[in-house]
Design an enzyme around this catalytic site. Structure first.
Site, short mmCIF file in Angstrom:
data_model
loop_
_atom_site.label_atom_id
_atom_site.label_comp_id
_atom_site.label_asym_id
_atom_site.label_seq_id
_atom_site.Cartn_x
_atom_site.Cartn_y
_atom_site.Cartn_z
N GLU A 287 0.86 -1.04 -0.10
CA GLU A 287 0.06 -0.15 -0.09
C GLU A 287 0.78 1.23 -0.10
OE1 GLU A 287 -2.81 0.53 3.28
OE2 GLU A 287 -3.52 2.25 2.68
N LYS B 294 -2.44 -2.11 -3.16
CA LYS B 294 -3.62 -1.30 -2.61
C LYS B 294 -2.92 0.13 -2.74
CE LYS B 294 -5.97 -0.45 1.68
NZ LYS B 294 -6.40 -1.15 2.87
P1 13P Z 1 -9.10 4.03 4.19
O1 13P Z 1 -10.02 3.31 3.11
O2 13P Z 1 -10.19 4.63 5.34
O3 13P Z 1 -8.20 4.92 3.44
O4 13P Z 1 -8.35 2.90 4.81
C1 13P Z 1 -7.69 1.99 4.09
C2 13P Z 1 -6.35 1.60 4.72
O5 13P Z 1 -6.22 0.38 5.23
C3 13P Z 1 -5.47 2.73 5.11
O6 13P Z 1 -4.33 2.08 5.28
#
Ligand code: 13P
Length: 341
Positions: free
Chosen positions: A177, A219
């Protein structure tokens, strides 16, 4: 651990009509969310809140896996069933956040680098033993006039790649991510540029660390106008820019791209994902791994009251169903007006 198992988990997480619930807020972040609905944050209220979410009847129709936090993966439902077992019984895969947070980057205090590599091999083994089959690590990239710096992108990409390599070695699917955050007055074009540069660097580092693209999920953020930008790009423009950016940077071997919501409203997060999936088949599945855009309305309904659990679960199931539809390109705003079943 054989590689087919990792590929199977990655593909199951992006199976048709389903996406991931990110319920992995750290205790600090969870405290802020609970305070917003006047609930004191204690280990028990955090447990009760997660229990409300993951015992929602029928959520497995739209949710393939749930990302948990270190405290949560060790907690049980009120009847003594471990949360990981509650998930498995509903055919959902337990996941775990394994980074230890984004800290100021030395020499560039307005930027962040995510920590958590020390001792990670051992922690991953522990989490696997507890039932986790996938993991998450979030890097934060900020846009400003002179940011992000190249070294911020590089430091974060390197850490993401080392984390992902350790996950694959330890039998967990890494969810990688790199989040380019929405804060700021930047244009959608600038968001595209920074997101593309970040993803290029991340996939370069992943390759250097011999991370197998078939056995991971990405992600990312969607490509959006900054929150304070006077011109807010429309839904179709966001979808087109996001898909163009992914096509330019994400190897076709990656089974799925699961977007974060990043502060978008519930409805926009669904509308954007729907438009993204409306652009026709892509090399990867395009799904969601939402936190706030899945839980905000349910949290507001729950407010820490046992008597509100059923209503909150219906609200959560409705949001999950909207995003399950968006993930297939069949969401419409009419779904927002349908009564919560
Ligand atoms: P959000 O969808 O609130 O951005 O959270 C996703 C997430 O896992 C952030 O690390």
């Amino acid at each position: 651990m054989n590689a087919d198992e990792l590929g199977g988990i990655a593909r199951a997480l992006v199976t048709d009509g389903k996406g991931i619930l990110a319920a992995d807020e750290s205790s600090g972040t969870m405290g802020t969310r609970l305070e917003q609905v006047n609930v004191e944050s204690t280990e028990e209220t955090r447990r009760a809140y997660r229990q409300m979410l993951i015992t929602t009847p029928g959520m497995d129709r739209f949710i393939s896996g749930v990302i948990l936090y270190d405290e949560t993966i060790r907690q049980d439902a009120a009847d003594g069933t471990p949360f990981t077992e509650v998930l498995r019984r509903q055919r959902m895969v337990p996941g775990i956040k394994v980074d230890t947070g984004a800290k100021p980057l030395a020499g560039s205090p307005s930027e962040k680098v995510t920590e958590g590599l020390d001792g990670l091999r051992e922690r991953l083994a522990d989490y696997r033993e507890l039932g986790a089959r996938f993991a998450k690590w979030r890097a934060v990239i900020t846009i400003a006039d002179d940011l992000p710096s190249r070294r911020c992108i590089e430091a974060n990409a390197h850490a993401l790649a080392r984390y992902a390599a350790l996950c694959q070695e330890g039998g967990l699917v890494p969810v990688v991510e790199p989040e380019v955050v929405m804060d700021g007055g930047h244009s959608i074009e600038r968001c595209y540029e920074v997101t593309a540069e970040t993803l290029h660097r991340v996939f370069h580092e992943l390759s250097e660390q011999r991370v197998e693209p078939e056995h991971m999920l990405l992600k990312p953020n969607m490509v959006l106008s900054g929150k304070d930008c006077p011109r807010q790009a429309g839904v179709e423009e966001v979808a087109e820019a996001t898909v163009r950016c992914m096509r330019a940077t994400v190897p076709a071997a990656v089974p799925g791209v699961v977007f974060l919501s990043g502060g978008q409203s519930d409805e926009l997060a669904s509308a954007h994902l729907n438009a993204i999936n409306g652009l026709g088949p892509q090399p990867w599945e395009l799904s969601f791994s939402y936190g706030r855009a899945l839980i905000a309305a349910a949290l507001e309904t729950w407010r820490g009251e046992e008597g509100n659990v059923d209503a909150a679960q219906r609200v959560f199931a409705h949001r999950a169903s909207c995003n399950g539809a968006a993930r297939c390109g069949i969401y419409s705003v009419d779904m927002e007006r349908q009564p919560v079943a």
